[in-house]
Design an enzyme around this catalytic site. Structure first.
Site, PDB file in Angstrom:
ATOM      1  N   HIS A   8      -3.990  11.314  -0.624  1.00 34.59           N
ATOM      2  CA  HIS A   8      -2.803  10.653  -1.186  1.00 34.59           C
ATOM      3  C   HIS A   8      -3.026  10.108  -2.582  1.00 34.59           C
ATOM      4  CE1 HIS A   8       0.940   8.430  -1.065  1.00 34.59           C
ATOM      5  NE2 HIS A   8       0.320   7.283  -1.245  1.00 34.59           N
ATOM      6  N   GLY A  48       7.339   1.535  -2.865  1.00 32.54           N
ATOM      7  CA  GLY A  48       7.903   0.643  -3.865  1.00 32.54           C
ATOM      8  C   GLY A  48       6.846   0.023  -4.752  1.00 32.54           C
ATOM      9  N   GLU A  91       4.167  -3.979   3.770  1.00 32.83           N
ATOM     10  CA  GLU A  91       3.320  -2.796   3.961  1.00 32.83           C
ATOM     11  C   GLU A  91       1.931  -3.244   4.389  1.00 32.83           C
ATOM     12  OE1 GLU A  91       3.574  -0.100   0.631  1.00 32.83           O
ATOM     13  OE2 GLU A  91       5.724   0.161   0.913  1.00 32.83           O
ATOM     14  N   ASP A 131      -5.550  17.349 -13.881  1.00 27.55           N
ATOM     15  CA  ASP A 131      -5.757  17.881 -15.235  1.00 27.55           C
ATOM     16  C   ASP A 131      -6.371  16.838 -16.176  1.00 27.55           C
ATOM     17  OD1 ASP A 131      -4.424  20.066 -14.147  1.00 27.55           O
ATOM     18  OD2 ASP A 131      -2.485  19.446 -14.947  1.00 27.55           O
ATOM     19  N   LYS A 186       3.918  19.323 -17.547  1.00 24.97           N
ATOM     20  CA  LYS A 186       3.802  20.750 -17.235  1.00 24.97           C
ATOM     21  C   LYS A 186       4.949  21.293 -16.390  1.00 24.97           C
ATOM     22  CE  LYS A 186       0.434  20.242 -13.531  1.00 24.97           C
ATOM     23  NZ  LYS A 186      -0.889  20.628 -13.102  1.00 24.97           N
ATOM     24  N   HIS A 193      -3.585   8.936   3.013  1.00 27.81           N
ATOM     25  CA  HIS A 193      -2.466   8.188   3.600  1.00 27.81           C
ATOM     26  C   HIS A 193      -2.467   8.476   5.098  1.00 27.81           C
ATOM     27  CE1 HIS A 193       1.434   6.529   4.402  1.00 27.81           C
ATOM     28  NE2 HIS A 193       1.487   6.073   3.164  1.00 27.81           N
ATOM     29  N   ARG A 200      -5.088   0.748   4.532  1.00 28.65           N
ATOM     30  CA  ARG A 200      -4.925   2.193   4.684  1.00 28.65           C
ATOM     31  C   ARG A 200      -6.221   2.918   5.061  1.00 28.65           C
ATOM     32  NH1 ARG A 200      -1.170   4.195  -0.147  1.00 28.65           N
ATOM     33  NH2 ARG A 200       0.489   3.002   0.862  1.00 28.65           N
ATOM     34  N   GLY A 218       5.052  10.557 -15.770  1.00 30.71           N
ATOM     35  CA  GLY A 218       5.347   9.647 -14.660  1.00 30.71           C
ATOM     36  C   GLY A 218       5.634   8.254 -15.207  1.00 30.71           C
ATOM     37  N   ARG A 243      -7.089   1.362  -2.479  1.00 31.77           N
ATOM     38  CA  ARG A 243      -5.928   0.738  -3.125  1.00 31.77           C
ATOM     39  C   ARG A 243      -5.012   0.059  -2.112  1.00 31.77           C
ATOM     40  NH1 ARG A 243      -0.751   2.499  -3.879  1.00 31.77           N
ATOM     41  NH2 ARG A 243      -1.219   4.658  -3.309  1.00 31.77           N
ATOM     42  N   ALA A 296       7.053   8.622  -4.953  1.00 33.44           N
ATOM     43  CA  ALA A 296       6.635   7.345  -4.364  1.00 33.44           C
ATOM     44  C   ALA A 296       7.776   6.790  -3.535  1.00 33.44           C
ATOM     45  CB  ALA A 296       6.222   6.374  -5.458  1.00 33.44           C
ATOM     46  N   GLN A 297       7.497   6.558  -2.274  1.00 35.12           N
ATOM     47  CA  GLN A 297       8.568   6.074  -1.391  1.00 35.12           C
ATOM     48  C   GLN A 297       8.559   4.557  -1.302  1.00 35.12           C
ATOM     49  OE1 GLN A 297       7.945   7.921   2.423  1.00 35.12           O
ATOM     50  NE2 GLN A 297       8.545   9.947   1.708  1.00 35.12           N
ATOM     51  N   GLU A 317      -2.481   6.858 -12.391  1.00 35.05           N
ATOM     52  CA  GLU A 317      -3.479   7.304 -11.404  1.00 35.05           C
ATOM     53  C   GLU A 317      -4.696   7.974 -12.025  1.00 35.05           C
ATOM     54  OE1 GLU A 317      -1.796   9.401  -8.096  1.00 35.05           O
ATOM     55  OE2 GLU A 317      -3.753   9.823  -7.211  1.00 35.05           O
TER      56      GLU A 317
HETATM   57  C1  SIN Z   1       4.023   4.703   1.019  1.00 34.33           C
HETATM   58  O1  SIN Z   1       5.216   4.579   0.856  1.00 34.33           O
HETATM   59  O2  SIN Z   1       3.478   4.579   2.110  1.00 34.33           O
HETATM   60  C2  SIN Z   1       3.172   5.052  -0.170  1.00 34.33           C
HETATM   61  C3  SIN Z   1       3.166   3.952  -1.120  1.00 34.33           C
HETATM   62  C4  SIN Z   1       1.845   3.876  -1.806  1.00 34.33           C
HETATM   63  O3  SIN Z   1       1.158   4.879  -1.923  1.00 34.33           O
HETATM   64  O4  SIN Z   1       1.453   2.782  -2.186  1.00 34.33           O
END
Ligand code: SIN
Length: 526
Positions: free
Chosen positions: A357, A54, A120, A227, A40, A248, A296, A16, A392, A51-52, A381
Protein backbone atom coordinates in the site's frame (compact mmCIF):
# COMPACT_ATOMS: atom_id res chain seq x y z
CA UNK A 1 14.12 9.70 -31.02
CA UNK A 2 15.88 12.50 -29.09
CA UNK A 3 14.16 15.80 -29.19
CA UNK A 4 13.56 19.32 -28.10
CA UNK A 5 14.93 21.29 -25.19
CA UNK A 6 12.66 23.09 -22.75
CA UNK A 7 13.53 25.52 -20.02
CA UNK A 8 11.62 26.07 -16.80
CA UNK A 9 12.18 27.77 -13.47
CA UNK A 10 10.75 24.94 -11.42
CA UNK A 11 10.20 21.42 -12.68
CA UNK A 12 7.68 19.33 -10.74
CA UNK A 13 7.68 15.61 -11.45
CA UNK A 14 4.31 14.19 -10.43
CA UNK A 15 0.79 15.54 -10.12
CA UNK A 16 -0.55 14.22 -6.81
CA UNK A 17 -1.32 16.28 -3.72
CA UNK A 18 2.31 17.32 -3.14
CA UNK A 19 3.34 18.10 -6.69
CA UNK A 20 0.27 20.16 -7.55
CA UNK A 21 0.30 21.95 -4.21
CA UNK A 22 3.90 23.03 -4.65
CA UNK A 23 3.26 23.96 -8.29
CA UNK A 24 0.19 26.08 -7.51
CA UNK A 25 1.89 27.90 -4.63
CA UNK A 26 4.99 28.62 -6.69
CA UNK A 27 2.96 29.79 -9.68
CA UNK A 28 0.93 32.18 -7.52
CA UNK A 29 4.03 33.56 -5.82
CA UNK A 30 5.95 34.00 -9.10
CA UNK A 31 3.52 34.92 -11.89
CA UNK A 32 6.46 35.82 -14.17
CA UNK A 33 8.16 32.45 -13.73
CA UNK A 34 7.37 29.14 -15.41
CA UNK A 35 6.50 26.04 -13.44
CA UNK A 36 6.41 22.83 -15.44
CA UNK A 37 4.51 19.80 -14.15
CA UNK A 38 5.17 16.48 -15.84
CA UNK A 39 2.94 13.52 -15.21
CA UNK A 40 2.96 10.24 -17.01
CA UNK A 41 -0.78 9.82 -17.27
CA UNK A 42 -3.51 12.43 -16.95
CA UNK A 43 -3.44 14.92 -14.11
CA UNK A 44 -6.14 13.00 -12.32
CA UNK A 45 -4.27 9.69 -12.19
CA UNK A 46 -2.18 9.56 -9.02
CA UNK A 47 -2.04 7.71 -5.71
CA UNK A 48 -3.68 10.76 -4.15
CA UNK A 49 -6.77 10.30 -6.31
CA UNK A 50 -7.31 6.82 -4.87
CA UNK A 51 -6.90 7.81 -1.20
CA UNK A 52 -10.14 6.87 0.48
CA UNK A 53 -9.64 7.49 4.19
CA UNK A 54 -8.80 11.17 4.45
CA UNK A 55 -6.43 13.56 6.19
CA UNK A 56 -5.49 13.04 9.83
CA UNK A 57 -5.39 16.49 11.38
CA UNK A 58 -6.24 18.10 14.71
CA UNK A 59 -9.15 20.46 14.09
CA UNK A 60 -11.13 20.24 17.29
CA UNK A 61 -9.02 21.35 20.23
CA UNK A 62 -11.91 20.71 22.65
CA UNK A 63 -11.56 16.96 22.14
CA UNK A 64 -8.15 16.42 20.61
CA UNK A 65 -4.62 17.76 21.08
CA UNK A 66 -1.46 18.03 19.00
CA UNK A 67 0.30 15.99 21.67
CA UNK A 68 -2.08 13.06 21.13
CA UNK A 69 -1.62 13.11 17.36
CA UNK A 70 2.15 13.34 17.82
CA UNK A 71 2.13 10.43 20.26
CA UNK A 72 -0.08 8.28 17.98
CA UNK A 73 2.30 8.93 15.06
CA UNK A 74 5.35 8.05 17.14
CA UNK A 75 3.79 4.86 18.51
CA UNK A 76 2.66 3.73 15.02
CA UNK A 77 6.20 4.44 13.72
CA UNK A 78 7.49 1.93 16.29
CA UNK A 79 10.18 4.20 17.67
CA UNK A 80 11.79 5.09 14.34
CA UNK A 81 10.03 8.36 13.49
CA UNK A 82 11.91 11.61 13.90
CA UNK A 83 10.13 13.45 16.73
CA UNK A 84 11.05 16.88 15.42
CA UNK A 85 9.51 16.11 12.01
CA UNK A 86 6.42 14.57 13.61
CA UNK A 87 5.85 17.68 15.74
CA UNK A 88 6.37 19.92 12.76
CA UNK A 89 3.94 18.05 10.49
CA UNK A 90 1.22 17.72 13.13
CA UNK A 91 1.34 21.39 14.14
CA UNK A 92 1.75 22.89 10.66
CA UNK A 93 -0.94 20.67 9.12
CA UNK A 94 -4.12 22.42 10.33
CA UNK A 95 -3.29 25.78 8.74
CA UNK A 96 -2.51 24.10 5.42
CA UNK A 97 -5.69 22.05 5.53
CA UNK A 98 -7.58 25.33 5.99
CA UNK A 99 -5.86 26.66 2.88
CA UNK A 100 -7.17 23.66 0.95
CA UNK A 101 -10.67 24.31 2.22
CA UNK A 102 -10.33 27.93 1.08
CA UNK A 103 -9.30 26.60 -2.32
CA UNK A 104 -12.56 24.64 -2.53
CA UNK A 105 -11.93 21.19 -1.05
CA UNK A 106 -15.07 19.99 0.69
CA UNK A 107 -14.84 17.77 3.75
CA UNK A 108 -17.96 16.13 5.15
CA UNK A 109 -19.69 18.01 7.95
CA UNK A 110 -22.22 17.18 10.63
CA UNK A 111 -25.60 18.90 10.52
CA UNK A 112 -24.21 21.35 13.09
CA UNK A 113 -21.64 22.46 10.51
CA UNK A 114 -18.75 20.94 12.45
CA UNK A 115 -16.45 18.59 10.57
CA UNK A 116 -17.49 14.96 10.65
CA UNK A 117 -14.37 13.37 12.08
CA UNK A 118 -13.54 9.79 11.15
CA UNK A 119 -11.71 7.18 13.19
CA UNK A 120 -8.94 4.92 11.86
CA UNK A 121 -6.51 2.36 13.25
CA UNK A 122 -4.05 3.47 15.99
CA UNK A 123 -5.60 6.92 16.39
CA UNK A 124 -6.54 7.73 19.96
CA UNK A 125 -9.14 10.28 18.80
CA UNK A 126 -11.47 10.89 15.90
CA UNK A 127 -9.54 13.28 13.68
CA UNK A 128 -9.83 12.16 10.05
CA UNK A 129 -11.27 14.78 7.71
CA UNK A 130 -12.85 13.05 4.76
CA UNK A 131 -15.04 13.47 1.72
CA UNK A 132 -17.18 10.32 1.89
CA UNK A 133 -14.77 7.56 0.79
CA UNK A 134 -13.22 9.55 -2.08
CA UNK A 135 -11.20 12.17 -0.19
CA UNK A 136 -8.14 11.92 -2.42
CA UNK A 137 -10.19 12.42 -5.54
CA UNK A 138 -11.86 15.51 -4.08
CA UNK A 139 -8.47 17.05 -3.28
CA UNK A 140 -7.07 16.12 -6.66
CA UNK A 141 -10.11 17.63 -8.40
CA UNK A 142 -9.61 21.01 -6.73
CA UNK A 143 -5.85 21.10 -7.24
CA UNK A 144 -6.17 20.22 -10.92
CA UNK A 145 -8.75 22.99 -11.32
CA UNK A 146 -6.37 25.48 -9.69
CA UNK A 147 -3.38 24.37 -11.71
CA UNK A 148 -5.27 24.61 -14.99
CA UNK A 149 -6.26 28.20 -14.20
CA UNK A 150 -2.70 29.45 -13.80
CA UNK A 151 -1.12 30.49 -17.11
CA UNK A 152 2.44 30.12 -15.84
CA UNK A 153 1.98 26.41 -15.07
CA UNK A 154 2.91 24.33 -18.09
CA UNK A 155 1.16 20.98 -17.72
CA UNK A 156 2.77 18.11 -19.56
CA UNK A 157 0.43 15.14 -19.30
CA UNK A 158 1.51 11.78 -20.74
CA UNK A 159 5.15 12.63 -20.13
CA UNK A 160 7.36 10.19 -18.25
CA UNK A 161 10.53 11.43 -16.53
CA UNK A 162 13.32 9.03 -17.40
CA UNK A 163 16.37 10.38 -15.63
CA UNK A 164 17.46 13.33 -13.57
CA UNK A 165 20.23 15.34 -15.17
CA UNK A 166 23.40 15.74 -13.09
CA UNK A 167 27.11 16.28 -13.79
CA UNK A 168 27.10 12.66 -14.91
CA UNK A 169 25.42 13.71 -18.14
CA UNK A 170 28.18 16.22 -18.86
CA UNK A 171 30.68 13.37 -18.91
CA UNK A 172 31.84 13.47 -15.27
CA UNK A 173 31.78 10.18 -13.45
CA UNK A 174 29.17 10.32 -10.71
CA UNK A 175 29.22 6.73 -9.55
CA UNK A 176 28.48 7.30 -5.88
CA UNK A 177 27.22 9.95 -3.48
CA UNK A 178 29.13 13.24 -3.83
CA UNK A 179 28.51 16.41 -1.90
CA UNK A 180 28.55 18.57 -5.00
CA UNK A 181 26.11 16.61 -7.15
CA UNK A 182 23.57 18.97 -8.60
CA UNK A 183 20.32 18.43 -10.45
CA UNK A 184 19.94 20.46 -13.67
CA UNK A 185 16.53 19.11 -14.68
CA UNK A 186 15.36 15.88 -16.27
CA UNK A 187 15.01 13.90 -19.46
CA UNK A 188 11.36 13.33 -20.15
CA UNK A 189 9.74 10.99 -22.62
CA UNK A 190 6.68 12.33 -24.45
CA UNK A 191 4.48 9.25 -24.50
CA UNK A 192 2.52 10.42 -27.51
CA UNK A 193 5.35 11.44 -29.86
CA UNK A 194 8.07 9.24 -28.28
CA UNK A 195 10.34 12.26 -28.30
CA UNK A 196 12.75 12.64 -25.35
CA UNK A 197 12.71 16.24 -24.14
CA UNK A 198 15.58 17.75 -22.22
CA UNK A 199 14.09 19.96 -19.53
CA UNK A 200 16.47 22.39 -17.91
CA UNK A 201 15.26 23.63 -14.50
CA UNK A 202 16.41 26.00 -11.78
CA UNK A 203 15.03 23.55 -9.24
CA UNK A 204 13.49 20.12 -9.58
CA UNK A 205 10.85 18.73 -7.26
CA UNK A 206 10.23 15.01 -7.14
CA UNK A 207 6.63 14.31 -6.22
CA UNK A 208 6.16 11.15 -8.19
CA UNK A 209 4.47 9.00 -5.55
CA UNK A 210 4.91 5.42 -4.50
CA UNK A 211 6.18 2.04 -5.54
CA UNK A 212 3.21 -0.30 -5.01
CA UNK A 213 3.47 -1.81 -8.50
CA UNK A 214 6.67 -3.56 -7.46
CA UNK A 215 4.29 -6.07 -5.82
CA UNK A 216 1.79 -8.32 -7.52
CA UNK A 217 -0.97 -7.35 -5.08
CA UNK A 218 -1.15 -3.64 -4.43
CA UNK A 219 -3.75 -0.99 -3.77
CA UNK A 220 -1.69 1.45 -5.87
CA UNK A 221 -2.61 2.40 -9.43
CA UNK A 222 -0.63 1.14 -12.40
CA UNK A 223 1.41 4.38 -12.47
CA UNK A 224 3.03 3.72 -9.06
CA UNK A 225 6.25 2.24 -10.39
CA UNK A 226 8.71 4.03 -8.10
CA UNK A 227 10.04 6.30 -10.86
CA UNK A 228 11.17 9.04 -8.47
CA UNK A 229 12.96 6.75 -6.04
CA UNK A 230 14.67 4.93 -8.90
CA UNK A 231 15.76 8.13 -10.68
CA UNK A 232 17.10 9.62 -7.46
CA UNK A 233 18.93 6.40 -6.66
CA UNK A 234 20.53 6.33 -10.11
CA UNK A 235 21.53 9.99 -9.64
CA UNK A 236 23.21 8.88 -6.36
CA UNK A 237 20.90 10.59 -3.90
CA UNK A 238 20.47 9.05 -0.45
CA UNK A 239 17.57 6.62 -0.35
CA UNK A 240 16.59 5.19 3.04
CA UNK A 241 14.16 2.92 4.89
CA UNK A 242 13.07 1.04 1.79
CA UNK A 243 12.58 -2.06 3.93
CA UNK A 244 9.51 -0.44 5.48
CA UNK A 245 6.78 -1.23 2.98
CA UNK A 246 3.34 -0.90 4.48
CA UNK A 247 0.75 -3.53 3.60
CA UNK A 248 -2.84 -2.41 3.90
CA UNK A 249 -4.75 -5.10 5.82
CA UNK A 250 -7.95 -4.94 3.82
CA UNK A 251 -7.96 -5.02 0.05
CA UNK A 252 -11.06 -6.61 -1.47
CA UNK A 253 -10.03 -10.20 -2.06
CA UNK A 254 -9.99 -11.51 -5.62
CA UNK A 255 -10.65 -8.18 -7.29
CA UNK A 256 -7.94 -6.57 -9.39
CA UNK A 257 -8.84 -3.81 -11.81
CA UNK A 258 -6.35 -2.03 -14.07
CA UNK A 259 -3.48 -3.56 -12.11
CA UNK A 260 -4.65 -2.61 -8.65
CA UNK A 261 -6.53 -4.26 -5.83
CA UNK A 262 -9.60 -2.41 -4.60
CA UNK A 263 -9.12 -0.93 -1.12
CA UNK A 264 -11.62 -1.32 1.68
CA UNK A 265 -10.70 1.74 3.72
CA UNK A 266 -9.48 1.41 7.28
CA UNK A 267 -12.22 3.93 8.04
CA UNK A 268 -14.70 1.06 7.61
CA UNK A 269 -13.16 -0.55 10.69
CA UNK A 270 -13.21 2.87 12.35
CA UNK A 271 -16.95 2.86 11.62
CA UNK A 272 -17.45 -0.50 13.35
CA UNK A 273 -16.36 -3.16 10.84
CA UNK A 274 -14.80 -6.19 12.56
CA UNK A 275 -12.22 -8.59 11.16
CA UNK A 276 -13.21 -12.25 11.47
CA UNK A 277 -11.96 -15.65 10.40
CA UNK A 278 -14.08 -17.94 8.20
CA UNK A 279 -15.70 -19.40 11.34
CA UNK A 280 -16.61 -15.86 12.42
CA UNK A 281 -14.08 -15.55 15.25
CA UNK A 282 -13.09 -11.87 15.82
CA UNK A 283 -9.41 -12.84 15.93
CA UNK A 284 -7.75 -9.39 16.29
CA UNK A 285 -8.29 -9.32 20.08
CA UNK A 286 -5.80 -12.17 20.34
CA UNK A 287 -3.11 -9.93 18.81
CA UNK A 288 -3.72 -6.47 20.22
CA UNK A 289 -6.01 -4.90 22.78
CA UNK A 290 -7.12 -2.37 20.14
CA UNK A 291 -8.59 -5.26 18.16
CA UNK A 292 -9.47 -4.46 14.52
CA UNK A 293 -8.23 -0.90 15.10
CA UNK A 294 -4.65 -1.77 16.01
CA UNK A 295 -1.94 -0.16 13.88
CA UNK A 296 -1.73 -1.32 10.29
CA UNK A 297 1.51 -3.32 10.64
CA UNK A 298 0.01 -5.36 13.48
CA UNK A 299 -3.30 -5.97 11.72
CA UNK A 300 -1.68 -6.95 8.41
CA UNK A 301 0.70 -9.37 10.15
CA UNK A 302 -2.12 -10.89 12.22
CA UNK A 303 -4.15 -11.49 9.04
CA UNK A 304 -1.12 -13.05 7.39
CA UNK A 305 -0.64 -15.36 10.40
CA UNK A 306 -4.31 -16.37 10.42
CA UNK A 307 -4.33 -17.05 6.68
CA UNK A 308 -1.21 -19.21 6.93
CA UNK A 309 -2.47 -21.09 10.00
CA UNK A 310 -5.80 -21.85 8.33
CA UNK A 311 -4.51 -22.34 4.79
CA UNK A 312 -6.81 -19.64 3.42
CA UNK A 313 -6.03 -16.69 1.20
CA UNK A 314 -8.30 -14.14 2.86
CA UNK A 315 -10.15 -13.28 6.05
CA UNK A 316 -13.45 -11.45 6.44
CA UNK A 317 -14.57 -7.96 7.28
CA UNK A 318 -17.92 -7.99 9.00
CA UNK A 319 -20.15 -4.92 8.58
CA UNK A 320 -23.44 -6.77 9.05
CA UNK A 321 -24.29 -5.07 12.33
CA UNK A 322 -23.85 -1.58 10.85
CA UNK A 323 -26.76 0.56 9.77
CA UNK A 324 -27.17 0.00 6.01
CA UNK A 325 -28.12 3.60 5.22
CA UNK A 326 -25.32 5.08 7.28
CA UNK A 327 -22.79 2.70 5.75
CA UNK A 328 -23.90 3.54 2.20
CA UNK A 329 -23.89 7.28 2.94
CA UNK A 330 -20.42 7.27 4.46
CA UNK A 331 -18.85 4.77 2.01
CA UNK A 332 -20.81 4.97 -1.25
CA UNK A 333 -17.96 3.85 -3.49
CA UNK A 334 -16.97 0.90 -1.30
CA UNK A 335 -20.56 -0.30 -0.93
CA UNK A 336 -21.26 0.02 -4.65
CA UNK A 337 -18.01 -1.74 -5.61
CA UNK A 338 -18.80 -4.62 -3.24
CA UNK A 339 -22.28 -4.87 -4.70
CA UNK A 340 -20.84 -4.85 -8.22
CA UNK A 341 -18.87 -7.92 -7.21
CA UNK A 342 -21.88 -9.66 -5.74
CA UNK A 343 -21.35 -8.79 -2.08
CA UNK A 344 -23.98 -6.97 -0.06
CA UNK A 345 -21.88 -5.72 2.88
CA UNK A 346 -24.81 -5.40 5.25
CA UNK A 347 -25.83 -9.02 4.70
CA UNK A 348 -22.58 -10.76 3.82
CA UNK A 349 -19.05 -10.50 5.18
CA UNK A 350 -16.51 -8.94 2.79
CA UNK A 351 -13.51 -11.12 1.85
CA UNK A 352 -10.30 -9.15 2.41
CA UNK A 353 -6.55 -9.74 2.23
CA UNK A 354 -3.50 -7.51 2.71
CA UNK A 355 -1.90 -5.76 -0.27
CA UNK A 356 1.17 -3.53 -0.65
CA UNK A 357 0.00 0.00 0.00
CA UNK A 358 2.61 2.56 0.98
CA UNK A 359 6.36 3.09 1.10
CA UNK A 360 7.44 4.55 4.45
CA UNK A 361 11.00 5.10 3.20
CA UNK A 362 12.21 6.74 0.00
CA UNK A 363 14.45 9.60 -1.04
CA UNK A 364 15.90 11.09 2.11
CA UNK A 365 15.09 14.74 2.75
CA UNK A 366 15.69 17.29 5.45
CA UNK A 367 12.92 19.35 7.05
CA UNK A 368 12.72 21.56 3.92
CA UNK A 369 12.28 18.67 1.53
CA UNK A 370 15.86 19.01 0.29
CA UNK A 371 17.47 15.78 -0.87
CA UNK A 372 21.19 15.05 -0.76
CA UNK A 373 21.45 16.42 -4.32
CA UNK A 374 21.63 20.19 -4.74
CA UNK A 375 18.45 21.71 -6.27
CA UNK A 376 16.57 18.46 -6.00
CA UNK A 377 13.62 18.44 -3.61
CA UNK A 378 11.27 15.59 -2.79
CA UNK A 379 7.87 15.47 -1.13
CA UNK A 380 4.96 13.09 -0.77
CA UNK A 381 5.32 9.33 -0.84
CA UNK A 382 8.57 9.42 -2.81
CA UNK A 383 10.26 11.15 0.13
CA UNK A 384 11.58 9.72 3.35
CA UNK A 385 11.15 12.67 5.66
CA UNK A 386 11.33 10.87 9.01
CA UNK A 387 7.60 11.21 9.73
CA UNK A 388 6.56 7.59 9.36
CA UNK A 389 9.46 5.69 10.90
CA UNK A 390 8.84 1.97 10.51
CA UNK A 391 5.09 2.23 9.93
CA UNK A 392 2.85 5.08 8.83
CA UNK A 393 -0.14 6.11 10.90
CA UNK A 394 -3.36 5.92 8.86
CA UNK A 395 -4.21 9.09 6.92
CA UNK A 396 -0.93 10.80 7.75
CA UNK A 397 0.23 10.62 4.14
CA UNK A 398 -1.93 13.37 2.66
CA UNK A 399 -0.99 15.48 5.68
CA UNK A 400 2.72 14.91 5.06
CA UNK A 401 2.16 15.70 1.39
CA UNK A 402 0.73 19.17 2.01
CA UNK A 403 3.19 20.07 4.78
CA UNK A 404 6.26 19.13 2.77
CA UNK A 405 4.95 20.65 -0.45
CA UNK A 406 4.64 23.88 1.50
CA UNK A 407 8.09 23.50 3.02
CA UNK A 408 9.70 22.88 -0.38
CA UNK A 409 7.93 25.98 -1.66
CA UNK A 410 9.04 28.07 1.36
CA UNK A 411 12.63 27.00 0.84
CA UNK A 412 12.49 27.75 -2.87
CA UNK A 413 11.04 31.16 -2.10
CA UNK A 414 13.76 31.98 0.35
CA UNK A 415 16.66 30.85 -1.87
CA UNK A 416 15.24 31.33 -5.37
CA UNK A 417 17.74 29.04 -7.13
CA UNK A 418 15.82 29.61 -10.38
CA UNK A 419 17.19 33.17 -10.59
CA UNK A 420 20.66 31.87 -11.49
CA UNK A 421 21.56 31.47 -15.16
CA UNK A 422 21.06 27.95 -16.47
CA UNK A 423 23.53 25.95 -18.52
CA UNK A 424 22.63 24.38 -21.81
CA UNK A 425 22.24 20.66 -21.32
CA UNK A 426 23.31 17.70 -23.42
CA UNK A 427 20.48 15.99 -25.30
CA UNK A 428 19.52 12.41 -24.46
CA UNK A 429 21.77 9.97 -26.28
CA UNK A 430 19.90 7.31 -28.12
CA UNK A 431 22.41 6.48 -30.86
CA UNK A 432 22.95 2.80 -31.37
CA UNK A 433 19.61 1.74 -29.93
CA UNK A 434 16.87 -0.02 -31.85
CA UNK A 435 13.19 -0.80 -31.25
CA UNK A 436 12.71 -3.83 -29.00
CA UNK A 437 11.98 -6.93 -31.04
CA UNK A 438 10.26 -8.83 -28.29
CA UNK A 439 7.96 -6.94 -25.98
CA UNK A 440 7.32 -10.15 -24.14
CA UNK A 441 10.81 -9.89 -22.60
CA UNK A 442 9.78 -6.65 -20.90
CA UNK A 443 6.30 -7.67 -19.80
CA UNK A 444 7.50 -11.05 -18.53
CA UNK A 445 10.26 -9.43 -16.48
CA UNK A 446 7.79 -6.99 -14.93
CA UNK A 447 5.52 -9.81 -13.82
CA UNK A 448 8.48 -11.78 -12.56
CA UNK A 449 9.58 -8.87 -10.36
CA UNK A 450 6.07 -8.48 -8.97
CA UNK A 451 5.64 -12.19 -8.23
CA UNK A 452 9.06 -12.46 -6.68
CA UNK A 453 8.46 -9.50 -4.36
CA UNK A 454 5.05 -10.83 -3.33
CA UNK A 455 6.44 -14.27 -2.59
CA UNK A 456 9.72 -13.46 -0.88
CA UNK A 457 9.61 -9.85 0.33
CA UNK A 458 6.07 -9.60 1.64
CA UNK A 459 4.73 -9.05 5.15
CA UNK A 460 6.94 -11.79 6.59
CA UNK A 461 10.52 -12.20 5.33
CA UNK A 462 13.40 -14.52 6.17
CA UNK A 463 17.11 -14.58 5.41
CA UNK A 464 16.63 -17.34 2.89
CA UNK A 465 13.75 -15.62 1.14
CA UNK A 466 15.73 -12.37 0.91
CA UNK A 467 18.82 -14.14 -0.42
CA UNK A 468 16.80 -15.94 -3.01
CA UNK A 469 15.04 -12.75 -4.07
CA UNK A 470 18.38 -10.95 -4.41
CA UNK A 471 19.89 -13.68 -6.59
CA UNK A 472 16.86 -13.74 -8.88
CA UNK A 473 16.73 -9.96 -9.03
CA UNK A 474 20.36 -9.75 -10.12
CA UNK A 475 19.57 -11.87 -13.18
CA UNK A 476 16.53 -9.77 -14.07
CA UNK A 477 18.61 -6.62 -13.55
CA UNK A 478 21.31 -7.77 -15.97
CA UNK A 479 18.71 -8.68 -18.57
CA UNK A 480 16.92 -5.37 -18.33
CA UNK A 481 20.09 -3.25 -18.31
CA UNK A 482 21.13 -5.01 -21.48
CA UNK A 483 17.76 -4.19 -23.02
CA UNK A 484 18.10 -0.60 -21.84
CA UNK A 485 21.51 -0.19 -23.45
CA UNK A 486 20.44 -1.51 -26.82
CA UNK A 487 16.79 -0.59 -27.11
CA UNK A 488 15.05 2.70 -27.75
CA UNK A 489 13.50 3.88 -24.49
CA UNK A 490 9.85 2.99 -24.18
CA UNK A 491 7.62 3.64 -21.17
CA UNK A 492 7.43 -0.10 -20.54
CA UNK A 493 11.19 -0.42 -20.41
CA UNK A 494 11.72 2.73 -18.34
CA UNK A 495 9.16 1.52 -15.80
CA UNK A 496 10.66 -1.93 -15.71
CA UNK A 497 14.09 -0.48 -14.97
CA UNK A 498 12.57 1.62 -12.18
CA UNK A 499 10.72 -1.34 -10.67
CA UNK A 500 13.91 -3.37 -10.69
CA UNK A 501 15.88 -0.58 -8.99
CA UNK A 502 13.18 -0.22 -6.34
CA UNK A 503 12.89 -3.97 -5.77
CA UNK A 504 16.65 -4.18 -5.41
CA UNK A 505 16.65 -1.36 -2.83
CA UNK A 506 13.83 -2.97 -0.83
CA UNK A 507 15.66 -6.30 -0.78
CA UNK A 508 19.10 -4.85 0.07
CA UNK A 509 17.81 -2.58 2.78
CA UNK A 510 15.72 -5.44 4.20
CA UNK A 511 18.89 -7.51 4.44
CA UNK A 512 20.58 -4.68 6.31
CA UNK A 513 17.70 -4.30 8.81
CA UNK A 514 18.70 -6.10 11.99
CA UNK A 515 15.61 -5.59 14.12
CA UNK A 516 11.94 -6.34 13.61
CA UNK A 517 10.21 -2.98 13.71
CA UNK A 518 6.87 -1.76 12.43
CA UNK A 519 6.19 -3.07 8.95
CA UNK A 520 9.47 -5.02 8.81
CA UNK A 521 9.39 -8.60 10.04
CA UNK A 522 12.12 -11.19 9.46
CA UNK A 523 11.44 -14.65 10.92
CA UNK A 524 15.15 -15.13 11.57
CA UNK A 525 15.31 -12.13 13.88
CA UNK A 526 12.65 -13.49 16.23
C1 SIN B 1 -7.49 3.86 3.98
O1 SIN B 1 -8.46 4.52 3.67
O2 SIN B 1 -7.56 2.85 4.68
C2 SIN B 1 -6.14 4.28 3.47
C3 SIN B 1 -5.76 5.55 4.06
C4 SIN B 1 -4.29 5.60 4.26
O3 SIN B 1 -3.55 4.94 3.55
O4 SIN B 1 -3.85 6.28 5.18
Amino acid sequence: MSGSALDTDILVIGSGISGLNAAVKSALAYPDRTITVVTKNTLLESNTAYAQGGIAVVTDLNHDTYEKHIEDTLVAGDGLSDRKIVEMVVTEGPKLVKEMVMMGVEFDREQSGEYQLGMEGAHSERRILHHQDTTGFEIQRVLVQQARKLPNIRLLEHHLAIDLITQHHFGEKVTRYREDTRCFGAYVLDLKTREIKTISAGATLLASGGVGQVYEMTTNPIVATGDGVAMAYRAKAWVRDMQFVQFHPTALYGVKQAGRAFLISEAVRGFGGILRTGDEEPFMDRYDERGSLASRDIVARAIDTEMKARGTDHVWLDCRSLDPTELATRFPMIVSTCRKHGINPTEQMIPVAPAAHYLCGGVETDEWGRTSIDRLYACGEVARTGLHGANRLASNSLLEGIVFADRCFQHLKEHEPFREPRESLPAWRSEGTTQPKEWVLISENRQEVQRLMNTYIGIVRSNERMNRALQRMKVIYEESEDLFRHTTVSPQLAELRNLINVAYLIIRQSMEQKENRGTFYNLDLE
